[in-house]
Design an enzyme around this catalytic site. Structure first.
Site, PDB file in Angstrom:
ATOM      1  N   GLU A  81       0.702  -1.281  -0.027  1.00 42.07           N
ATOM      2  CA  GLU A  81       0.157  -0.051  -0.216  1.00 42.07           C
ATOM      3  C   GLU A  81       0.800   1.370  -0.158  1.00 42.07           C
ATOM      4  OE1 GLU A  81      -3.084   0.273  -0.483  1.00 42.07           O
ATOM      5  OE2 GLU A  81      -3.713  -1.945  -0.328  1.00 42.07           O
ATOM      6  N   SER A 357     -35.175 -22.952 -28.133  1.00 44.31           N
ATOM      7  CA  SER A 357     -36.859 -22.734 -28.790  1.00 44.31           C
ATOM      8  C   SER A 357     -37.588 -21.639 -27.973  1.00 44.31           C
ATOM      9  CB  SER A 357     -37.409 -23.860 -28.694  1.00 44.31           C
ATOM     10  OG  SER A 357     -37.174 -24.759 -29.685  1.00 44.31           O
TER      11      SER A 357
END
Length: 726
Positions: A81, A357
């Protein structure tokens, strides 16, 4: 580097000046430090009855001294960090300049350049709003913190207040939740995993995505090697260690009763209010949702039980269910997969799959809307369009049939003929009108499922038919209340009339026959309902979407890796799951019927008989047998334009209970061994590859006519239904 330092000086000077000018809106550092920091405002997500379905209120914030934290975690945190933590004064000019260069290079925000002190200022004093004003205040507060506190105090405040996911604020909570131990006992690989979480707490959580968690842990281990805290050999050895988390830790902090739905809600709220995950949880919001807990519990159980009953127990063998109130758009149940802990991929909104379908609904809705009669007759026969030879699921042909029967039996040849007459663009317009948002290819194979959709949009689109032609966008959040009790968000669904009642009522009547006599009989719940099955190429996707007047529910079954499921059709497991969910859910509700007063005339016999007027004896009997054609000599159907703009080569054969998108050329799909489940029909097959052009030549209007006059009063022949479903 020489260029970076002057640029950094300018940036830092400008930041200070602007920060001072805008500091009137910043909180008092002295006041907050004196009173202490304790994130007691917890956001909650609630079901429609007020039951909390996502909260992190069980785990209380606990501070620890820096000496009580493993040095390995501190090293990993700083290496990842803020490597210059001990050399900057709250704002790192070098990091800011580097971030600016990278942001300009990539034309957008890619790297913030925030130090640990800036992150602390943002998390404790400010929101995570992405704005210049917030960044300036953040920098000003960071410098003030550095003036008032030692580096040790700043680091201690940071490790006790940063969010690590799963409701864990601070290193003590994170260590207990993820590994069931105090932070002083963390090993180097464990420390690396936790140190990598703040960037994306949920994304890197080992509870939610083990693969991403390991990749992030290894990245942090590389950071430790780069700063000299690990040797190359140690780094590689630690990477080989498996991640063993405390799975019971998930229950320590959180309650997550509908994880896929909750994630969907969280993402909507964070996007709407421009929040990151930590800000979301610290905001103290109460989010009231549409979720019906009884429906959700039923859906979870039915999905797992049904999958297990069919032997679908592997992680890649997935299913999803979505249930919506079509009148309001409220989402009642939302299950994006069998087990959120094993896979967080949401198959309700993220999976784009061939509808098979199911898509015929849009073709026939377009036809009825354009004035076609449901008794309009077509000949199911061998046809060839370019190199494409569409086929039915059973590789057979069944002679003359009405549109109503073609939908009921999910006939492919008739569907292709109808979309050819209408034109694919007209069907796409109808699909868009009803709510399909996914990209759609304008070609004849579209009617067999040639373009992918997601479960959310297809289920919502069917809801238009349940709701008398009115479309209502599905929604999940009723209202949001802030920590002061003020309502800050409320849903106001927009209702759009998209279909006339004649079209809707006729389609519903035709779709009722799908359940009573056709491919969806396994879904029958003994009360008025309508629906449609869908199965894609080589059984890769199986669907059932159905509705009563007050609930529309969609079910999808498939493999995440898109491999075939031999014999699995929409009329099998999806229909069973649908029935086993809907029947008990509706049991306590009054039976509602469809008002089909505007339906075009349809008799029961229209679904099973054929008008034979003006046909010779030979023609009268020809449709009772399977027409034969030699290979390469399939007859060209006169209703199909022989000059249609279709590809000349590489077209797989179409048909099946439904067709699907063609296999990707980059990843060929193996041909499965066809082993139909008893009673569930035969193999499916592909739709054609989309043409390079979007427009397909269709039959001129003067040729759009049926072979037979369906209104004539003539004797008819009873045609038995297929013995197997679809």
């Amino acid at each position: 580097m020489r260029l970076l330092r002057p640029l950094a000086s300018i940036v830092i000077a400008g930041t200070l000046l602007l920060g001072l000018s805008g500091c009137l809106g910043t909180p008092s550092v002295d006041k907050v430090l004196k009173e202490g920091i304790n994130p007691t405002r917890w956001t909650q997500v609630l079901a429609s009855d007020g039951t909390p379905i996502l909260s992190f209120g069980k785990f209380h914030h606990k501070n620890v001294a820096l000496e009580e934290v493993s040095p390995a975690f501190i090293d990993a945190l700083l290496a990842t960090e803020d490597r210059r933590f001990y050399s900057h004064h709250g704002v790192d000019p070098v990091a800011i300049a580097r971030a600016i260069v990278r942001d300009v290079t990539h034309k957008g925000f890619r790297e913030g350049g925030s130090t640990i002190t800036q992150q602390l200022a943002r998390n404790v004093f400010l929101s995570n709003e992405r704005s210049i004003s917030r960044k300036l205040k953040e920098a000003f507060l960071a410098i003030e913190l550095e003036n008032k506190l030692s580096k040790k105090q700043i680091l201690e405040l940071y490790v006790n207040n940063i969010y690590f996911g799963e409701g864990a604020y601070g290193i003590k909570a994170a260590s207990e939740i993820y590994f069931g131990k105090p932070p002083s006992k963390l090993t180097i690989p464990e420390a690396a995993l936790i140190a990598g979480l703040p960037q994306a707490p949920s994304g890197y959580s080992p509870f939610q995505n083990m693969q991403a968690a390991k990749a992030r842990r290894d990245e942090v281990l590389d950071n430790l090697r780069e700063v000299g805290k690990l040797s190359a050999e140690e780094c590689e050895n630690y990477k080989k260690r498996p991640i063993r988390v405390n799975m019971a830790g998930r229950t320590i902090a959180s309650s997550n009763k509908a994880p896929f739905f909750n994630r969907y809600v969280m993402e909507q709220v964070m996007r709407h209010f421009s929040l990151d995950e930590q800000s979301f949880w610290q905001s103290g919001l109460k989010i009231y949702t549409t979720l019906d807990m009884r429906a959700q519990t039923l859906a979870d159980e039915v999905l797992r039980q049904g999958s297990a009953l069919y032997g679908r127990t592997r992680a890649t063998q997935q299913a999803a269910l979505l249930s919506i109130d079509p009148r309001t758009g409220a989402i009642l149940a939302y299950v994006g997969g069998k087990d959120y802990g094993k896979s967080q991929f949401d198959r309700v909104t993220q999976a784009i799959r061939s509808p098979g379908s199911l898509f015929k609904i849009f073709t026939y809705t377009t036809a009825i809307d354009q004035g076609y009669e449901p008794t309009r007759v077509y000949l199911d026969e061998p046809i060839k369009i370019g190199d494409w030879q569409p086929q039915n699921y059973d590789k057979s042909h069944h002679g003359y049939m009405t549109i109503a029967r073609a939908l009921m039996t999910s006939n492919n040849i008739v569907a292709v003929k109808v979309i050819n007459e209408l034109g694919p663009d007209a069907v796409i317009r109808m699909a868009r009108q009803m709510g399909i948002r996914s990209p759609l290819e304008a070609y004849l194979g579209l009617t067999l499922g040639g373009s992918g959709v997601n479960l959310m949009e297809i289920t919502s689109a069917f809801g238009v038919l349940a709701n008398r032609g009115v479309r209502v966008e599905p929604y999940a959040i009723e209202k949001i209340v802030d920590d002061g009790g003020r309502r800050i968000y409320g849903e106001h669904p927009v209702r759009l009339d998209v279909l006339n009642r004649t079209t809707v009522d006729t389609m519903v009547k035709m779709m009722q026959a799908v359940v009573t006599h056709g491919t969806g009989q396994a879904a029958n719940i003994g009360r008025p309902m309508a629906g449609k099955t869908g199965t894609s190429d080589d059984y890769r996707d199986a669907w059932f979407v159905g509705f009563t007047p007050n609930v529309v529910t969609g079910v999808w079954v498939g493999n995440d890796n898109n491999t075939p499921m031999p014999g699995m059709t929409g009329g099998s497991l999806p229909a069973v799951i649908w029935r086993n969910y809907m029947k008990p859910y509706l049991a306590s509700k009054p039976v509602e019927t469809f008002d089909l007063a505007f339906s075009k005339p349809l008799r029961d016999e229209d679904f099973i008989t054929y008008d034979l007027k003006n046909l010779s004896d030979k023609e009268k009997n020809s449709h009772l047998a399977i027409p034969e054609a030699k290979e390469g000599e399939l007859q060209q159907d006169p209703l199909i334009d022989p000059n249609a703009d279709l590809p000349a080569t590489g077209v797989p054969e179409g048909g099946g209970e439904a067709g699907s998108m063609p296999p990707s050329p980059e990843a060929p799909v193996p041909t499965p061994v066809q082993q139909p489940l008893p009673g569930y029909g035969g193999p499916t097959s592909s739709a054609p590859v989309p043409p390079s052009r979007q427009n397909v030549n269709v039959v001129p209007p003067e040729r759009r006519k049926t072979r037979i006059d369906p209104a004539a009063e003539t004797p008819s022949a009873l045609i038995p239904l297929p013995k197997e479903g679809y």
